[in-house]
Scaffold this active site. Structure first.
Site, PDB file in Angstrom:
ATOM      1  N   CYS A 135       0.859  -1.182   0.000  1.00  0.00           N
ATOM      2  CA  CYS A 135       0.000   0.000   0.000  1.00  0.00           C
ATOM      3  C   CYS A 135       0.896   1.233   0.000  1.00  0.00           C
ATOM      4  O   CYS A 135       1.805   1.350   0.827  1.00  0.00           O
ATOM      5  CB  CYS A 135      -0.905  -0.003   1.228  1.00  0.00           C
ATOM      6  SG  CYS A 135      -1.923   1.481   1.376  1.00  0.00           S
ATOM      7  N   CYS A 179       0.384   3.181   3.588  1.00  0.00           N
ATOM      8  CA  CYS A 179       0.790   2.673   4.911  1.00  0.00           C
ATOM      9  C   CYS A 179       1.798   1.532   4.861  1.00  0.00           C
ATOM     10  O   CYS A 179       2.165   0.994   5.900  1.00  0.00           O
ATOM     11  CB  CYS A 179      -0.437   2.247   5.701  1.00  0.00           C
ATOM     12  SG  CYS A 179      -1.264   0.778   5.044  1.00  0.00           S
ATOM     13  N   CYS A 222      -7.462  -1.140   1.504  1.00  0.00           N
ATOM     14  CA  CYS A 222      -6.376  -1.600   2.359  1.00  0.00           C
ATOM     15  C   CYS A 222      -6.958  -1.846   3.745  1.00  0.00           C
ATOM     16  O   CYS A 222      -7.614  -0.975   4.319  1.00  0.00           O
ATOM     17  CB  CYS A 222      -5.263  -0.558   2.423  1.00  0.00           C
ATOM     18  SG  CYS A 222      -3.963  -0.978   3.605  1.00  0.00           S
ATOM     19  N   CYS A 250      -5.260   0.859   6.417  1.00  0.00           N
ATOM     20  CA  CYS A 250      -5.538   2.308   6.405  1.00  0.00           C
ATOM     21  C   CYS A 250      -6.855   2.678   5.727  1.00  0.00           C
ATOM     22  O   CYS A 250      -7.252   3.835   5.747  1.00  0.00           O
ATOM     23  CB  CYS A 250      -4.389   3.072   5.754  1.00  0.00           C
ATOM     24  SG  CYS A 250      -4.257   2.844   3.972  1.00  0.00           S
ATOM     25  N   CYS A 306      -8.577  -5.791  -9.706  1.00  0.00           N
ATOM     26  CA  CYS A 306      -8.187  -4.738 -10.635  1.00  0.00           C
ATOM     27  C   CYS A 306      -7.751  -3.539  -9.787  1.00  0.00           C
ATOM     28  O   CYS A 306      -8.579  -2.845  -9.203  1.00  0.00           O
ATOM     29  CB  CYS A 306      -9.378  -4.403 -11.521  1.00  0.00           C
ATOM     30  SG  CYS A 306      -8.989  -3.305 -12.872  1.00  0.00           S
TER      31      CYS A 306
END
Length: 158
Positions: A75, A78, A123, A126, A147
């Site tokens: 990510c 984070c 995510c 976060c 995707c």
């Protein structure tokens, strides 16, 4: 007949005002939480648009789309490990695609932004918007296509 029409109108009026129509979703509290100003300070404008505003980058614009080196996609907000390159495939859609995520790293939500329900991927650490999941992935593995916006990811090779 007139009574039937009045009864039908009454039923429709009641059904349109039930609590099911006004359902509100509780907002999840994520482990990593920042103010909009803090997110803007640590993310690029493109990352902020995708991760915090649930935007979508242009197809074929991400250099991560055709990246197939061994490694992990994290990510961008984070640094949570989200996807492993061994589960990446070329979907032809213009966005990095994976048939599965790292276990426990991605949450799902429902997105109605286009007027119909889509399964949104976030995510799990976060709450950043990653993309969407569809059931048109490789049949020989999971059958799923995650995707993902390249701007939501950073890649680290093994």
């Amino acid at each position: 007949m007139r009574r039937f029409i009045l009864l039908l109108i009454g039923v429709l009026a009641i059904s349109c005002t039930t609590t099911a129509q006004k359902e509100t979703k509780e907002k999840k509290i994520y482990k990593v939480s920042k103010t909009n100003a803090e997110w803007k300070n640590i993310l690029t404008a493109e990352q902020y648009y995708v991760l915090r505003l649930a935007g979508t980058e242009k197809p074929f614009s991400s250099p991560l789309n055709k990246l197939y080196k061994a490694g992990t996609f994290f990510c961008a907000a984070c640094e949570t490990p989200l996807y492993e390159s061994k589960h990446k495939f070329d979907s032809g859609t213009g966005w990095p695609s994976f048939d599965r995520s790292v276990k426990g790293s991605v949450d799902r939500d429902i997105d109605h932004k286009l007027g119909y329900a889509r399964s949104e991927l976030l995510c799990a650490t976060c709450g950043g918007h990653l993309g969407h999941v569809f059931n048109d992935g490789p049949r020989e593995t999971t059958g799923m296509r995650h995707c993902i916006n390249g701007d939501a990811l950073v890649f680290k090779s093994n």
